[in-house]
Write an enzyme that holds these catalytic residues in place. Structure first.
Site, PDB file in Angstrom:
ATOM      1  N   CYS A 273       0.795  -1.229   0.000  1.00  0.00           N
ATOM      2  CA  CYS A 273       0.000   0.000   0.000  1.00  0.00           C
ATOM      3  C   CYS A 273       0.834   1.289   0.000  1.00  0.00           C
ATOM      4  O   CYS A 273       0.443   2.258  -0.648  1.00  0.00           O
ATOM      5  CB  CYS A 273      -0.976   0.002   1.171  1.00  0.00           C
ATOM      6  SG  CYS A 273      -2.114  -1.417   1.131  1.00  0.00           S
TER       7      CYS A 273
ATOM      8  N   HIS B 197      -4.414   6.620   3.371  1.00  0.00           N
ATOM      9  CA  HIS B 197      -4.669   5.403   2.604  1.00  0.00           C
ATOM     10  C   HIS B 197      -6.108   4.983   2.839  1.00  0.00           C
ATOM     11  O   HIS B 197      -6.590   4.932   3.970  1.00  0.00           O
ATOM     12  CB  HIS B 197      -3.705   4.307   3.067  1.00  0.00           C
ATOM     13  CG  HIS B 197      -4.010   2.958   2.529  1.00  0.00           C
ATOM     14  ND1 HIS B 197      -4.286   2.723   1.206  1.00  0.00           N
ATOM     15  CD2 HIS B 197      -4.071   1.744   3.139  1.00  0.00           C
ATOM     16  CE1 HIS B 197      -4.508   1.431   1.023  1.00  0.00           C
ATOM     17  NE2 HIS B 197      -4.387   0.817   2.184  1.00  0.00           N
TER      18      HIS B 197
ATOM     19  N   ASN C  98     -10.203  -0.623  -1.137  1.00  0.00           N
ATOM     20  CA  ASN C  98      -8.762  -0.526  -0.908  1.00  0.00           C
ATOM     21  C   ASN C  98      -8.026  -0.836  -2.208  1.00  0.00           C
ATOM     22  O   ASN C  98      -7.942  -1.983  -2.620  1.00  0.00           O
ATOM     23  CB  ASN C  98      -8.362  -1.514   0.194  1.00  0.00           C
ATOM     24  CG  ASN C  98      -6.885  -1.437   0.535  1.00  0.00           C
ATOM     25  OD1 ASN C  98      -6.103  -0.779  -0.137  1.00  0.00           O
ATOM     26  ND2 ASN C  98      -6.502  -2.135   1.596  1.00  0.00           N
TER      27      ASN C  98
END
Length: 331
Positions: A117, A258, A288
């Site tokens: 990520c 994020h 996500n």
């Protein structure tokens, strides 16, 4: 002696997502879950999933061409391409090299990094370093994932979480007016790797009938433990990035975290002392998207007028590794 920041600035940003929208209702058809449960636990309403013919490199090209256009730069003027991804089209060659050919960036060296990520913030840090060292002046820093290719769609714990997308940034020497990257903090803790991993399919356990049967080539996650680590680590990273930039939380115009889980976003904002009114949230639209999520959020915030020239942004992310990163950017 390290040059004074800002050394580098983002001069063009571009994003891309697949055409197919998958709402939570799709999972109700075959998993023991519901739209209400997914929204309550994650904040996600829908995500974009790549269809036949939609490749990671293809998404990267769309995002990159948009970023180059906004920066007023041609692909053949690029010196380097740094692509953060854990879902490349092929194990060999790198997706960055495939993208280089697709763009016609004949003068650029190119490579992938696997930081999950935080892949884009890692790429941003590398881009800044290349500029500071004189190795490059025009760098394309990309974060992109096709997580649908490594997701077990029958695993309720992970299937509802992920989406596909790409985000690219042209990074060039700072213009000298105070705009640019004021700080970047990067970190990792490999001791916690087993909490979020793809255990099979690598060189230690190559693809085989056993790997496919056990579905160990898909993402495995210990959700509760990851949640705790993410909140603690992202809060600490925010503090470090603010301190390194010499600014306070009160000065931040927009926190762009994020987009993994709404609860994590809310907890991170609370620890960073940033009110939710100054937090960009679009996890409901994209889920996500890992290394692409911050760029997708920035692009939407720009479109909505929440970011203007001179806005002070705090970016923060956390992912498998464990890896993490935070940055303060004067837009």
């Amino acid at each position: 002696m390290t040059p004074a920041r800002p050394i580098a600035a983002i001069t063009g940003l571009g994003t891309a997502v697949p055409a197919r929208v998958v709402p939570n209702a799709e999972f109700e058809k075959y998993l023991d879950t519901s739209d209400a449960w997914i929204q309550e636990r994650t904040g996600i309403k829908e995500r974009r999933i790549a269809g036949p013919g939609e490749s990671l490199t293809g998404l990267c090209r769309i995002a990159s061409e948009q970023a180059l256009s906004r920066a007023g730069l041609r692909a053949d003027q690029l010196d380097a391409i740094v692509l953060g991804t854990i879902s490349p089209d092929r194990r060999l060659p790198s997706s960055a090299c495939e993208l280089q050919a697709s763009l016609g960036a004949t003068g650029a060296f190119a490579f992938d990094i696997a930081a999950a990520c935080p892949g884009w913030l890692y790429a941003l840090g590398i881009a800044e370093g290349l500029i500071a060292s004189g190795q490059a002046a025009n760098v394309l820093a990309i974060g992109a994932e096709k997580l649908s290719s490594v997701t077990d769609w029958n695993d309720r714990g992970t299937a509802v979480l992920f989406g596909d997308g790409a985000g690219a940034a042209v990074v060039q020497p700072a213009p000298g007016d105070g705009r640019g990257i004021l700080s970047i903090v990067l970190g990792a803790d490999g001791k916690l790797a087993d909490l979020l991993q793809i255990p099979g399919g690598g060189s230690s356990d190559p693809v085989s009938e056993k790997v496919v049967r056990e579905k160990s080539h898909y993402i495995k996650m210990a959700g509760r433990e990851v949640f705790k680590a993410a909140v603690h680590t992202m809060a600490k990273a925010c503090d470090q990035a603010l301190s390194k930039a010499g600014v306070s939380a009160e000065e931040i115009d927009l926190l762009v975290p994020h987009q993994a889980n709404l609860r994590i976003i809310e907890a991170t904002a609370k620890h960073a002392a940033v009110p939710m009114s100054k937090v960009m949230v679009n996890v409901d639209r994209y889920g996500n998207t890992s290394a692409a999520s911050i760029q997708l959020a920035i692009n939407q915030a720009l479109a909505e007028g929440r970011i203007r020239a001179g806005s002070l942004l705090l970016l923060v992310t956390f992912g498998a590794g464990f890896t993490w990163g935070a940055a303060v950017v004067r837009w």
